[in-house]
Design an enzyme around this catalytic site. Sequence first.
Site, PDB file in Angstrom:
ATOM      1  N   ASP A 143       0.864  -1.186   0.000  1.00  0.00           N
ATOM      2  CA  ASP A 143       0.000   0.000   0.000  1.00  0.00           C
ATOM      3  C   ASP A 143       0.900   1.234   0.000  1.00  0.00           C
ATOM      4  OD1 ASP A 143      -3.248   0.270   0.952  1.00  0.00           O
ATOM      5  OD2 ASP A 143      -2.050   2.105   0.974  1.00  0.00           O
ATOM      6  N   LYS A 162     -12.975   0.143 -14.335  1.00  0.00           N
ATOM      7  CA  LYS A 162     -13.459  -1.137 -13.815  1.00  0.00           C
ATOM      8  C   LYS A 162     -13.969  -2.042 -14.951  1.00  0.00           C
ATOM      9  CE  LYS A 162     -12.543  -0.455  -9.421  1.00  0.00           C
ATOM     10  NZ  LYS A 162     -11.477  -1.227  -8.731  1.00  0.00           N
ATOM     11  N   ASN A 202      -6.120  -5.081  -5.577  1.00  0.00           N
ATOM     12  CA  ASN A 202      -7.272  -4.432  -4.947  1.00  0.00           C
ATOM     13  C   ASN A 202      -7.107  -2.923  -4.788  1.00  0.00           C
ATOM     14  OD1 ASN A 202      -9.526  -4.337  -2.733  1.00  0.00           O
ATOM     15  ND2 ASN A 202      -7.678  -3.567  -1.729  1.00  0.00           N
ATOM     16  N   TYR A 218     -13.804   6.025 -13.284  1.00  0.00           N
ATOM     17  CA  TYR A 218     -13.899   4.828 -12.442  1.00  0.00           C
ATOM     18  C   TYR A 218     -14.647   3.717 -13.186  1.00  0.00           C
ATOM     19  CZ  TYR A 218     -14.672   2.073  -8.179  1.00  0.00           C
ATOM     20  OH  TYR A 218     -14.680   1.070  -7.226  1.00  0.00           O
TER      21      TYR A 218
HETATM   22  P1  NAD Z   1     -10.246   2.064   0.731  1.00  0.00           P
HETATM   23  O1  NAD Z   1     -10.150   3.488   0.352  1.00  0.00           O
HETATM   24  O2  NAD Z   1     -10.736   1.699   2.102  1.00  0.00           O
HETATM   25  O3  NAD Z   1      -8.871   1.321   0.481  1.00  0.00           O
HETATM   26  C1  NAD Z   1      -8.110   1.510  -0.666  1.00  0.00           C
HETATM   27  C2  NAD Z   1      -6.656   1.293  -0.333  1.00  0.00           C
HETATM   28  O4  NAD Z   1      -5.910   1.444  -1.539  1.00  0.00           O
HETATM   29  C3  NAD Z   1      -6.109   2.323   0.674  1.00  0.00           C
HETATM   30  O5  NAD Z   1      -5.385   1.655   1.678  1.00  0.00           O
HETATM   31  C4  NAD Z   1      -5.199   3.200  -0.171  1.00  0.00           C
HETATM   32  O6  NAD Z   1      -4.094   3.726   0.555  1.00  0.00           O
HETATM   33  C5  NAD Z   1      -4.768   2.228  -1.250  1.00  0.00           C
HETATM   34  N1  NAD Z   1      -4.313   2.907  -2.450  1.00  0.00           N
HETATM   35  C6  NAD Z   1      -4.918   3.908  -3.138  1.00  0.00           C
HETATM   36  N2  NAD Z   1      -4.168   4.290  -4.167  1.00  0.00           N
HETATM   37  C7  NAD Z   1      -3.045   3.518  -4.138  1.00  0.00           C
HETATM   38  C8  NAD Z   1      -1.885   3.436  -4.932  1.00  0.00           C
HETATM   39  N3  NAD Z   1      -1.689   4.252  -5.996  1.00  0.00           N
HETATM   40  N4  NAD Z   1      -0.955   2.513  -4.612  1.00  0.00           N
HETATM   41  C9  NAD Z   1      -1.113   1.697  -3.542  1.00  0.00           C
HETATM   42  N5  NAD Z   1      -2.177   1.745  -2.741  1.00  0.00           N
HETATM   43  C10 NAD Z   1      -3.143   2.643  -3.043  1.00  0.00           C
HETATM   44  O7  NAD Z   1     -11.208   1.433  -0.386  1.00  0.00           O
HETATM   45  P2  NAD Z   1     -11.920   0.021  -0.507  1.00  0.00           P
HETATM   46  O8  NAD Z   1     -13.362   0.273  -0.516  1.00  0.00           O
HETATM   47  O9  NAD Z   1     -11.343  -0.976   0.424  1.00  0.00           O
HETATM   48  O10 NAD Z   1     -11.506  -0.334  -2.019  1.00  0.00           O
HETATM   49  C11 NAD Z   1     -10.703  -1.433  -2.373  1.00  0.00           C
HETATM   50  C12 NAD Z   1     -11.013  -1.808  -3.807  1.00  0.00           C
HETATM   51  O11 NAD Z   1     -12.377  -2.214  -3.917  1.00  0.00           O
HETATM   52  C13 NAD Z   1     -10.825  -0.673  -4.824  1.00  0.00           C
HETATM   53  O12 NAD Z   1     -10.260  -1.195  -6.009  1.00  0.00           O
HETATM   54  C14 NAD Z   1     -12.238  -0.212  -5.080  1.00  0.00           C
HETATM   55  O13 NAD Z   1     -12.381   0.388  -6.343  1.00  0.00           O
HETATM   56  C15 NAD Z   1     -12.987  -1.519  -4.976  1.00  0.00           C
HETATM   57  N6  NAD Z   1     -14.410  -1.341  -4.711  1.00  0.00           N
HETATM   58  C16 NAD Z   1     -14.860  -0.728  -3.589  1.00  0.00           C
HETATM   59  C17 NAD Z   1     -16.210  -0.551  -3.403  1.00  0.00           C
HETATM   60  C18 NAD Z   1     -16.780   0.137  -2.178  1.00  0.00           C
HETATM   61  O14 NAD Z   1     -17.979   0.448  -2.189  1.00  0.00           O
HETATM   62  N7  NAD Z   1     -16.031   0.361  -1.135  1.00  0.00           N
HETATM   63  C19 NAD Z   1     -17.108  -1.017  -4.364  1.00  0.00           C
HETATM   64  C20 NAD Z   1     -16.626  -1.661  -5.497  1.00  0.00           C
HETATM   65  C21 NAD Z   1     -15.259  -1.821  -5.666  1.00  0.00           C
END
Ligand code: NAD
Length: 249
Positions: A35, A158, A88, A154
């Site tokens: 991360d 995706k 992720n 986004y």
């Molecule tokens: P979150 O914001 O809680 O966690 C995302 C993590 O990614 C954070 O720890 C951040 O520091 C890290 N990150 C961001 N940019 C980065 C980079 N350039 N390099 C390394 N790390 C990086 O979000 P989440 O909800 O846990 O999302 C995780 C994944 O799930 C994402 O790909 C998101 O698009 C996907 N997602 C989330 C949701 C939702 O509703 N939360 C829905 C569909 C998909």
Amino acid sequence: MLKDKVALVTGAASGIGRCVALTWAREGARVVLADLNEEQGQESAALVRELGAEALYLRADAGSPADHEALVALTMRHFGRLDAACNNAGIGGASAPTADYPLDAWEQVLRVNLSGVFYACKYQIAAMLQGGGGSIINMASILGAVGFANSAAYTAAKHGVLGLTKAAALEYSARGVRINAVGPGFIQTPMISGLEQDPATHAALVAAHPMGRLGQPEEIAELVAWLASDRASFVTGAYYPVDGGYLAR
Ligand code: NAD
């Protein structure tokens, strides 16, 4: 399910990624956590160790090919193999209609959410082939299957993750590397906490899920653990929504 496997997860400092790391640890894996957020990434690694599993944290930018190469190299040096990876790390980007969408936000979202998954796959596949196979789980979204207003970058990224997943799965499934995508609905993590602060937006999001609630990170991590395991040995090139029925409408 994952005894003795070496499993790598990006975006492991928060939300779904942290939960995947912990679930993998409970299932017996040794976990590599990556991360950008060093403080929270180290915290996730400490939580994994509290479960009695081996954990290695590396600060890595998901949008950097060099960082992905280094991450895989470090994993191979430290553990000698790579069995599973969950790509992720992701960002939400700007909220604006397409004609007003800022160019820099478009570039940044595509770099992290789509190119980042390609870079990850590129280096992870090579390492997995050396070990005779493996399982890659790319984190897509329901917005990899349907559109969402004010989120062109986004949604495009995706959708791209699904295409990349299918193409790569065709190329490597006969050599033991399975590649699948998971599509969460709206999950209660820091990524959507801004949206949740507005009661009307929160209510609209809840209403969009036929189950009448948003999802929890654990509900995504369960599927990711299964896909990483040998129990999913005939599953590749697939897209699994985990969305409380969002896409069923
Ligand atoms: P979150 O914001 O809680 O966690 C995302 C993590 O990614 C954070 O720890 C951040 O520091 C890290 N990150 C961001 N940019 C980065 C980079 N350039 N390099 C390394 N790390 C990086 O979000 P989440 O909800 O846990 O999302 C995780 C994944 O799930 C994402 O790909 C998101 O698009 C996907 N997602 C989330 C949701 C939702 O509703 N939360 C829905 C569909 C998909």
